[in-house]
Design an enzyme around this catalytic site. Structure first.
Site, PDB file in Angstrom:
ATOM      1  N   SER A   1      -1.989   5.214   1.744  1.00 36.16           N
ATOM      2  CA  SER A   1      -2.791   6.230   1.058  1.00 36.16           C
ATOM      3  C   SER A   1      -2.077   7.566   1.012  1.00 36.16           C
ATOM      4  CB  SER A   1      -4.104   6.437   1.811  1.00 36.16           C
ATOM      5  OG  SER A   1      -4.789   5.231   1.924  1.00 36.16           O
TER       6      SER A   1
ATOM      7  N   HIS B   1      -0.893   1.704  -4.641  1.00 35.25           N
ATOM      8  CA  HIS B   1      -2.077   2.175  -3.935  1.00 35.25           C
ATOM      9  C   HIS B   1      -3.337   1.692  -4.647  1.00 35.25           C
ATOM     10  CE1 HIS B   1      -4.528   5.910  -2.490  1.00 35.25           C
ATOM     11  NE2 HIS B   1      -4.787   4.837  -1.771  1.00 35.25           N
TER      12      HIS B   1
ATOM     13  N   GLU C   1      -2.595   3.408  -8.109  1.00 32.11           N
ATOM     14  CA  GLU C   1      -1.621   4.498  -8.211  1.00 32.11           C
ATOM     15  C   GLU C   1      -0.248   3.893  -7.901  1.00 32.11           C
ATOM     16  OE1 GLU C   1      -2.830   7.508  -5.376  1.00 32.11           O
ATOM     17  OE2 GLU C   1      -2.362   9.127  -6.738  1.00 32.11           O
TER      18      GLU C   1
ATOM     19  N   ASN D   1      -5.392  11.150  -3.018  1.00 33.35           N
ATOM     20  CA  ASN D   1      -5.850  11.617  -1.712  1.00 33.35           C
ATOM     21  C   ASN D   1      -5.528  13.073  -1.435  1.00 33.35           C
ATOM     22  OD1 ASN D   1      -7.330   9.435  -0.821  1.00 33.35           O
ATOM     23  ND2 ASN D   1      -5.457   8.290  -0.427  1.00 33.35           N
TER      24      ASN D   1
END
Ligand SMILES: NC(=O)c1ccc[n+]([C@@H]2O[C@H](COP(=O)([O-])OP(=O)(O)OC[C@H]3O[C@@H](n4cnc5c(N)ncnc54)[C@H](O)[C@@H]3O)[C@@H](O)[C@H]2O)c1
Length: 290
Positions: A105, A126, A138, A176
């Site tokens: 992450s 991701h 991602e 994130n």
């Protein structure tokens, strides 16, 4: 996350080797996959035969071994040492042509790639939770990631029914870097008594049209994972705006890490989200929810 990735890969027709250090977690992952697929059969989205074929394509391997794979996706705990160790071993114990992806992450793909002999074949992939439902993947290029590696991960994400979006390799990537400081800020708002878990969640759901409030989402992500990501942002940018809230640290220290533990900001012990008794240490703004 590992179980979810295994499920979408097997559903797309790939043969999957599923490894975890802990047999209990393999069993839990397989149970979740079986439950998800059974629900799809009930809803008429899958036939019984398709369900059986998907399960049969997942081969659980509790012991580390030579993994004869074309593509590996690491989804171990969000801990840099764990990931570096795994990538060193994946580098030795998969075919030299294999692409090695991480579902991290927040941890640097460049740093992960640098411990292997094939940084051009290392990429961030991701996925989002729950993997079978969420569309986004991602794709993070490390400094050395090659275009063929990016193209292969892109094609794989599309074959898995996902929408790949490219991001560069800076702490937290796109998702994130934006989400986790917002969740952490919600914990600060609770800590300082601006609102309660329920009132803060209500404001973000009803006022910002978020499908889940920040506490519900944090419990869903896992507070240990959220804390680990905040540490990566804080260290990576050297900026105090990314400091983790002390109350978040206390929840993790207590083992109240969210839905997977039965307790986080909410009580999940019955299997559904229920208000939790307020802990010691948070200023609770009595009446703020009303
Ligand atoms: N939870 C989320 O919402 C979410 C979303 C996207 C990405 N991720 C990322 O996915 C990864 C896993 O997250 P999670 O929420 O599934 O965590 P989790 O704690 O639920 O699962 C981690 C698993 O890794 C296993 N593990 C730990 N060390 C290992 C090793 N050396 N070898 C093999 N297995 C090992 C553990 O036994 C455990 O089953 C993390 O990098 C996390 O940041 C999580």
């Amino acid at each position: 996350m590992g179980g979810g990735i295994a499920q979408v890969a097997a559903a797309a027709g790939d043969e999957v080797l599923l490894h975890d250090v802990n047999q209990q977690f393999i069993d839990r992952g397989l149970r979740t996959i079986e439950k998800n697929l059974a629900r799809s059969v009930e809803k008429g989205r899958l036939t019984e035969e398709q369900r059986g074929n998907i399960i049969a394509r997942i081969d659980a391997r509790p012991k580390w071994e030579d993994f004869d794979v074309e593509f590996a996706v690491e989804a171990a705990s969000e801990n840099v040492e764990v990931k570096l160790d795994l990538f060193r071993r994946m580098d030795t114990d998969t075919p030299p042509t294999a692409i090695l992806a991480s579902n991290t992450s927040s941890i640097s793909i460049t740093r992960i790639g640098a411990v292997t002999s094939r940084p051009a074949q290392v990429i961030g992939m991701h996925f989002f939770n729950p993997v079978p439902v969420m569309k986004l993947v991602e794709l993070i290029r490390g400094l050395a990631t090659s275009q063929p590696t990016f193209d292969a991960a892109h094609a794989l994400a599309i074959r898995y029914g996902k929408v790949p979006v490219a991001a560069n390799d800076f702490p937290g990537f796109i998702s994130n870097r934006i989400l986790c400081p917002m969740l952490n800020e919600a914990v600060f708002a609770l800590y300082e008594g601006v609102g309660t878990v329920e009132s803060i969640d209500a404001v973000m759901k009803l006022g910002m049209n978020h499908p889940m409030g920040p506490f519900e989402l944090a419990d869903f992500v896992g507070l240990d994972t959220l804390l680990a990501i905040m540490e990566v942002l804080y260290e990576g940018y050297g900026d105090s705006k990314y400091r983790a809230c002390p109350l978040l640290r206390n929840y993790v220290a207590a083992g109240w890490v969210g839905r997977k533990a039965g307790r986080g900001f909410y009580d999940w012990s019955s299997g559904t989200m229920q208000p939790a008794s307020p802990p010691n240490g948070a200023v609770h703004a009595a009446g703020a929810a009303r």
